[in-house]
Design a protein around this motif. Structure first.
Motif, PDB file in Angstrom:
ATOM      1  N   GLU A   1      50.392  54.228  43.505  1.00  0.00           N
ATOM      2  CA  GLU A   1      50.739  55.552  42.993  1.00  0.00           C
ATOM      3  C   GLU A   1      50.493  56.567  44.094  1.00  0.00           C
ATOM      4  OE1 GLU A   1      48.734  58.332  39.740  1.00  0.00           O
ATOM      5  OE2 GLU A   1      49.910  56.714  38.825  1.00  0.00           O
ATOM      6  N   ASN A   2      51.559  57.248  44.491  1.00  0.00           N
ATOM      7  CA  ASN A   2      51.499  58.170  45.628  1.00  0.00           C
ATOM      8  C   ASN A   2      51.042  57.396  46.868  1.00  0.00           C
ATOM      9  OD1 ASN A   2      52.342  60.302  43.944  1.00  0.00           O
ATOM     10  ND2 ASN A   2      50.221  60.673  43.303  1.00  0.00           N
ATOM     11  N   ASP A   3      49.946  57.818  47.486  1.00  0.00           N
ATOM     12  CA  ASP A   3      49.492  57.152  48.709  1.00  0.00           C
ATOM     13  C   ASP A   3      48.294  56.241  48.478  1.00  0.00           C
ATOM     14  OD1 ASP A   3      51.444  58.432  50.235  1.00  0.00           O
ATOM     15  OD2 ASP A   3      50.177  60.198  50.526  1.00  0.00           O
ATOM     16  N   SER A   4      48.010  55.907  47.227  1.00  0.00           N
ATOM     17  CA  SER A   4      46.868  55.046  46.935  1.00  0.00           C
ATOM     18  C   SER A   4      47.242  54.070  45.822  1.00  0.00           C
ATOM     19  CB  SER A   4      45.657  55.904  46.530  1.00  0.00           C
ATOM     20  OG  SER A   4      45.954  56.645  45.355  1.00  0.00           O
ATOM     21  N   TYR A   5      46.226  53.454  45.219  1.00  0.00           N
ATOM     22  CA  TYR A   5      46.442  52.512  44.127  1.00  0.00           C
ATOM     23  C   TYR A   5      45.601  52.930  42.927  1.00  0.00           C
ATOM     24  CZ  TYR A   5      48.914  49.230  47.151  1.00  0.00           C
ATOM     25  OH  TYR A   5      49.827  48.635  47.978  1.00  0.00           O
ATOM     26  N   ARG A   6      46.179  52.719  41.746  1.00  0.00           N
ATOM     27  CA  ARG A   6      45.444  52.919  40.502  1.00  0.00           C
ATOM     28  C   ARG A   6      45.238  51.577  39.828  1.00  0.00           C
ATOM     29  NH1 ARG A   6      47.304  57.334  36.400  1.00  0.00           N
ATOM     30  NH2 ARG A   6      45.323  56.559  35.541  1.00  0.00           N
ATOM     31  N   SER A   7      44.266  51.515  38.928  1.00  0.00           N
ATOM     32  CA  SER A   7      44.005  50.255  38.245  1.00  0.00           C
ATOM     33  C   SER A   7      43.491  50.517  36.840  1.00  0.00           C
ATOM     34  CB  SER A   7      42.986  49.416  39.024  1.00  0.00           C
ATOM     35  OG  SER A   7      41.746  50.090  39.114  1.00  0.00           O
ATOM     36  N   ALA A   8      43.718  49.541  35.962  1.00  0.00           N
ATOM     37  CA  ALA A   8      43.236  49.608  34.587  1.00  0.00           C
ATOM     38  C   ALA A   8      43.240  48.204  34.009  1.00  0.00           C
ATOM     39  CB  ALA A   8      44.109  50.532  33.747  1.00  0.00           C
ATOM     40  N   VAL A   9      42.308  47.935  33.110  1.00  0.00           N
ATOM     41  CA  VAL A   9      42.309  46.666  32.385  1.00  0.00           C
ATOM     42  C   VAL A   9      43.289  46.793  31.234  1.00  0.00           C
ATOM     43  CG1 VAL A   9      40.942  45.055  31.006  1.00  0.00           C
ATOM     44  CG2 VAL A   9      39.926  46.144  33.026  1.00  0.00           C
ATOM     45  N   LEU A  10      44.283  45.917  31.188  1.00  0.00           N
ATOM     46  CA  LEU A  10      45.305  45.978  30.149  1.00  0.00           C
ATOM     47  C   LEU A  10      44.850  45.237  28.895  1.00  0.00           C
ATOM     48  CD1 LEU A  10      48.650  45.386  32.091  1.00  0.00           C
ATOM     49  CD2 LEU A  10      47.343  47.491  31.787  1.00  0.00           C
ATOM     50  N   ARG A  11      45.508  45.545  27.786  1.00  0.00           N
ATOM     51  CA  ARG A  11      45.257  44.813  26.551  1.00  0.00           C
ATOM     52  C   ARG A  11      45.640  43.350  26.740  1.00  0.00           C
ATOM     53  NH1 ARG A  11      48.221  45.594  22.155  1.00  0.00           N
ATOM     54  NH2 ARG A  11      50.017  46.304  23.373  1.00  0.00           N
ATOM     55  N   GLY A  12      44.891  42.471  26.106  1.00  0.00           N
ATOM     56  CA  GLY A  12      45.214  41.058  26.195  1.00  0.00           C
ATOM     57  C   GLY A  12      44.606  40.277  25.052  1.00  0.00           C
ATOM     58  N   ARG A  13      45.263  39.198  24.677  1.00  0.00           N
ATOM     59  CA  ARG A  13      44.755  38.334  23.614  1.00  0.00           C
ATOM     60  C   ARG A  13      43.951  37.159  24.154  1.00  0.00           C
ATOM     61  NH1 ARG A  13      50.675  38.122  20.818  1.00  0.00           N
ATOM     62  NH2 ARG A  13      50.594  40.094  19.666  1.00  0.00           N
ATOM     63  N   ILE A  14      44.092  36.896  25.438  1.00  0.00           N
ATOM     64  CA  ILE A  14      43.433  35.735  26.030  1.00  0.00           C
ATOM     65  C   ILE A  14      42.852  36.124  27.383  1.00  0.00           C
ATOM     66  CG2 ILE A  14      45.656  34.960  26.990  1.00  0.00           C
ATOM     67  CD1 ILE A  14      42.819  32.606  25.919  1.00  0.00           C
ATOM     68  N   THR A  15      41.629  35.653  27.645  1.00  0.00           N
ATOM     69  CA  THR A  15      40.972  35.835  28.939  1.00  0.00           C
ATOM     70  C   THR A  15      40.612  34.464  29.489  1.00  0.00           C
ATOM     71  OG1 THR A  15      40.050  37.987  28.297  1.00  0.00           O
ATOM     72  CG2 THR A  15      39.009  36.868  30.155  1.00  0.00           C
ATOM     73  N   VAL A  16      40.893  34.234  30.767  1.00  0.00           N
ATOM     74  CA  VAL A  16      40.613  32.943  31.410  1.00  0.00           C
ATOM     75  C   VAL A  16      39.797  33.186  32.669  1.00  0.00           C
ATOM     76  CG1 VAL A  16      42.750  31.951  30.503  1.00  0.00           C
ATOM     77  CG2 VAL A  16      42.748  33.011  32.769  1.00  0.00           C
ATOM     78  N   ASN A  17      39.261  32.097  33.229  1.00  0.00           N
ATOM     79  CA  ASN A  17      38.461  32.249  34.450  1.00  0.00           C
ATOM     80  C   ASN A  17      38.855  31.284  35.549  1.00  0.00           C
ATOM     81  OD1 ASN A  17      37.467  29.850  33.530  1.00  0.00           O
ATOM     82  ND2 ASN A  17      35.312  30.470  33.480  1.00  0.00           N
ATOM     83  N   ASN A  18      40.090  30.739  35.481  1.00  0.00           N
ATOM     84  CA  ASN A  18      40.591  29.970  36.611  1.00  0.00           C
ATOM     85  C   ASN A  18      42.095  30.115  36.716  1.00  0.00           C
ATOM     86  OD1 ASN A  18      42.070  27.437  35.563  1.00  0.00           O
ATOM     87  ND2 ASN A  18      40.177  27.410  34.380  1.00  0.00           N
ATOM     88  N   ALA A  19      42.616  29.882  37.910  1.00  0.00           N
ATOM     89  CA  ALA A  19      44.020  30.169  38.201  1.00  0.00           C
ATOM     90  C   ALA A  19      44.976  29.273  37.416  1.00  0.00           C
ATOM     91  CB  ALA A  19      44.279  30.021  39.703  1.00  0.00           C
ATOM     92  N   GLU A  20      44.604  28.012  37.198  1.00  0.00           N
ATOM     93  CA  GLU A  20      45.486  27.106  36.468  1.00  0.00           C
ATOM     94  C   GLU A  20      45.733  27.614  35.048  1.00  0.00           C
ATOM     95  OE1 GLU A  20      47.076  24.624  37.674  1.00  0.00           O
ATOM     96  OE2 GLU A  20      46.061  24.258  39.575  1.00  0.00           O
ATOM     97  N   ALA A  21      44.662  28.003  34.357  1.00  0.00           N
ATOM     98  CA  ALA A  21      44.799  28.520  32.997  1.00  0.00           C
ATOM     99  C   ALA A  21      45.532  29.860  32.989  1.00  0.00           C
ATOM    100  CB  ALA A  21      43.424  28.660  32.352  1.00  0.00           C
ATOM    101  N   TYR A  22      45.308  30.662  34.012  1.00  0.00           N
ATOM    102  CA  TYR A  22      45.960  31.970  34.135  1.00  0.00           C
ATOM    103  C   TYR A  22      47.478  31.812  34.151  1.00  0.00           C
ATOM    104  CZ  TYR A  22      46.305  36.760  36.123  1.00  0.00           C
ATOM    105  OH  TYR A  22      46.570  38.087  36.365  1.00  0.00           O
ATOM    106  N   ILE A  23      47.957  30.902  34.988  1.00  0.00           N
ATOM    107  CA  ILE A  23      49.400  30.666  35.090  1.00  0.00           C
ATOM    108  C   ILE A  23      49.930  29.997  33.833  1.00  0.00           C
ATOM    109  CG2 ILE A  23      51.177  29.423  36.389  1.00  0.00           C
ATOM    110  CD1 ILE A  23      49.363  29.796  38.874  1.00  0.00           C
ATOM    111  N   ALA A  24      49.178  29.035  33.281  1.00  0.00           N
ATOM    112  CA  ALA A  24      49.628  28.326  32.086  1.00  0.00           C
ATOM    113  C   ALA A  24      49.811  29.273  30.906  1.00  0.00           C
ATOM    114  CB  ALA A  24      48.631  27.221  31.732  1.00  0.00           C
ATOM    115  N   CYS A  25      48.902  30.215  30.742  1.00  0.00           N
ATOM    116  CA  CYS A  25      49.017  31.174  29.643  1.00  0.00           C
ATOM    117  C   CYS A  25      50.211  32.095  29.842  1.00  0.00           C
ATOM    118  CB  CYS A  25      47.730  31.985  29.509  1.00  0.00           C
ATOM    119  SG  CYS A  25      46.338  31.046  28.846  1.00  0.00           S
ATOM    120  N   CYS A  26      50.484  32.457  31.078  1.00  0.00           N
ATOM    121  CA  CYS A  26      51.660  33.279  31.356  1.00  0.00           C
ATOM    122  C   CYS A  26      52.932  32.497  31.040  1.00  0.00           C
ATOM    123  CB  CYS A  26      51.648  33.745  32.802  1.00  0.00           C
ATOM    124  SG  CYS A  26      53.002  34.862  33.245  1.00  0.00           S
TER     125      CYS A  26
END
Length: 235
Positions: A132-157
Motif C-alpha cells: 500500500e503506497n510505499d510500504s506494506y500493510r498486514s492483518a489477520v484474516l477471518r478463517g475457519r481452519i488454522t494449520v502449522n505446516n506447509a503441507e496442511a496449508y496447501i491441502a486446505c487451500c
C-alpha cells in the motif's frame, strides 16, 4: 578424523565426511531429495543427514552444520550467505472462488476467508500482507481452519477452505494444472530473503564447503529467486 583425512586429500576430487543440514519441509521434499542421487554420484564418499521441518532449529544445540532460512534472521552467532529473495503469491482454489468470488483489492479482504498459518515455533498466526503506497500493510484474516505446516496449508487451500499466501515454487504445479488460481496479482506480499546459515568459523570443513557449493545453485534455480544484494554477512 574426517578433517585430518581431508587434509591429505586436497588433490583428490572426492571429499569424505558427513554433513547435517536443515531445510523447510517442502524444500527438502520437492527440491533437495529429488536431487540427491546426482549429489551422491558426484560425491560418493559423502554422507548427509537432512532435517526437513517448518520449525527453526538451533545449529549449535542440535549439531547442525548448515541450515536454510526464509525470512528475517535473529541469531547473531551465525554467518548468513544470501541466496536471493523468495517470491510469494496469493492463491485460491476454483471451489473457493465459485462460492466466495475473487477479491479484487485489499478492501475486499474482510469479506473473505483465509487458511490461517500458525508458526510451529511461536504459535503466532501469520498476518495476510499487501502493498500500500510505499510500504506494506498486514492483518489477520477471518478463517475457519488454522494449520502449522506447509503441507496442511496447501491441502486446505486445495479443498476450498480459504485463500493462502505462499511461495510460488510451492504451488507452481497446482497453478499450471488449474487446481489453484492466483488472486490479487497486483497485491502480492513482499518477497522474503533466503539465506544459507552456518557457524562463524575461519575455516569451513571441506565436506561443508562441498555441500554449500552444490546446494547454492540448486536452490537459486529451483526456488526461482531474485538476485541477492550481496554474497554473505554476519547475521
Amino acid at each position: 578424523m574426517e578433517e585430518t583425512e581431508n587434509l591429505f586429500r586436497q588433490n583428490d576430487s572426492q571429499p569424505v565426511g558427513k554433513i547435517r543440514f536443515d531445510v523447510p519441509g517442502r524444500i527438502g521434499r520437492l527440491i533437495i531429495a529429488p536431487s540427491l542421487p546426482e549429489f551422491f554420484t558426484r560425491y560418493p564418499h559423502m554422507m548427509l543427514e537432512m532435517g526437513a521441518s517448518d520449525r527453526n532449529v538451533s545449529l549449535a544445540e542440535e549439531g547442525i552444520d548448515c541450515a536454510l532460512r526464509v525470512g528475517k534472521l535473529t541469531d547473531s552467532s551465525l554467518v548468513a550467505r544470501k541466496l536471493g529473495f523468495l517470491k510469494f503469491i496469493n492463491a485460491a482454489a476454483p471451489a473457493y472462488i465459485a462460492l466466495h468470488g475473487q477479491p479484487a483489492t485489499p478492501s475486499n479482504l474482510p469479506r473473505h476467508l483465509a487458511v490461517n498459518y500458525a508458526s510451529p515455533t511461536t504459535g503466532r498466526v501469520e498476518s495476510w500482507e499487501w502493498p500500500e503506497n510505499d510500504s506494506y500493510r498486514s492483518a489477520v484474516l477471518r478463517g475457519r481452519i488454522t494449520v502449522n505446516n506447509a503441507e496442511a496449508y496447501i491441502a486446505c487451500c486445495l479443498a476450498g477452505l480459504g485463500m493462502i499466501q505462499i511461495p510460488r515454487y510451492d504451488v507452481q504445479k497446482h497453478l499450471e494444472s488449474g487446481d489453484l488460481i492466483e488472486v490479487m496479482p497486483a497485491y502480492r506480499p513482499r518477497p522474503l530473503p533466503v539465506q544459507l546459515l552456518y557457524p562463524h568459523r575461519k575455516h569451513l570443513s571441506r565436506p561443508l564447503q562441498t555441500f554449500i557449493a552444490w546446494a547454492e545453485p540448486l536452490l537459486r534455480e529451483k526456488l526461482m529467486l531474485d538476485a541477492p544484494d550481496s554474497d554473505s554477512e554476519k547475521c
